[in-house]
Enzyme design. Sequence first.
Site, PDB file in Angstrom:
ATOM      1  CB  THR A 289       1.290   1.167   5.573  1.00 34.40           C
ATOM      2  OG1 THR A 289      -0.054   1.494   5.160  1.00 34.40           O
ATOM      3  CG2 THR A 289       1.407  -0.334   5.716  1.00 34.40           C
TER       4      THR A 289
ATOM      5  CG  PHE B 136      -2.516  -0.940  -0.106  1.00 35.33           C
ATOM      6  CD1 PHE B 136      -1.319  -1.586  -0.387  1.00 35.33           C
ATOM      7  CD2 PHE B 136      -3.674  -1.697  -0.058  1.00 35.33           C
ATOM      8  CE1 PHE B 136      -1.278  -2.956  -0.626  1.00 35.33           C
ATOM      9  CE2 PHE B 136      -3.642  -3.064  -0.299  1.00 35.33           C
ATOM     10  CZ  PHE B 136      -2.443  -3.691  -0.580  1.00 35.33           C
ATOM     11  CB  CYS B 137      -2.113   4.168   4.684  1.00 42.08           C
ATOM     12  SG  CYS B 137      -2.131   5.735   5.567  1.00 42.08           S
ATOM     13  N   GLY B 138       0.269   5.934   3.430  1.00 39.49           N
ATOM     14  CA  GLY B 138       1.587   6.498   3.679  1.00 39.49           C
ATOM     15  C   GLY B 138       2.067   6.247   5.106  1.00 39.49           C
TER      16      GLY B 138
END
Length: 182
Positions: free
Chosen positions: A61, A57-59
């Site tokens: 990803t 859930f990371c920018g």
Amino acid sequence: MAEALRRTVLALPLMASAAAAAEPDAWSFRFPALEGGEHDLAAWRGRVLLVVNTASFCGFTPQYAALQRLHERYRERGLVVFGVPSNDFNQEAASAAQVREFCDAQFGIDFPLAAISRVRGADAHPFFRWAAVRAGGEPRWNFHKYLVARDGQRVRGFATRVAPDNIEMTRAIEAALAAPGA
């Protein structure tokens, strides 16, 4: 006394080579596997290894897609892409099952994945502490990459913003693949 000093001086090169032999390389580490069991990096000795701390859930990803493409493009030439999910930045799923489901559903990941692991600080997995010393420091964010040469000793770090399909990264991978093994 002179004889004892002479023996000590003569033994120094042997002690130095023994110390060098005891120095770990990338193949000295093991990770728990996402699905259970373990990944022994020694199984990939002589290959080029790209170790990436990942998060669901990371920018950044979407880099998973580029990592999968690297895996498909270069695996026959000797590249192993190895993902290490981490919640060090509070952006990973809560369980191994959720990580696997996410990776399968969103990106079709079939490269090996470690269990959720620490990648920073005193509690970091030993591989990440080892790589940080050799390659410019510990990960500052998700999707930091360590490219390990075939000899298991040379390591190059790539910051999060260097995408897996960036020309800098692909040139480094191709150079590592072209280099002779240990």
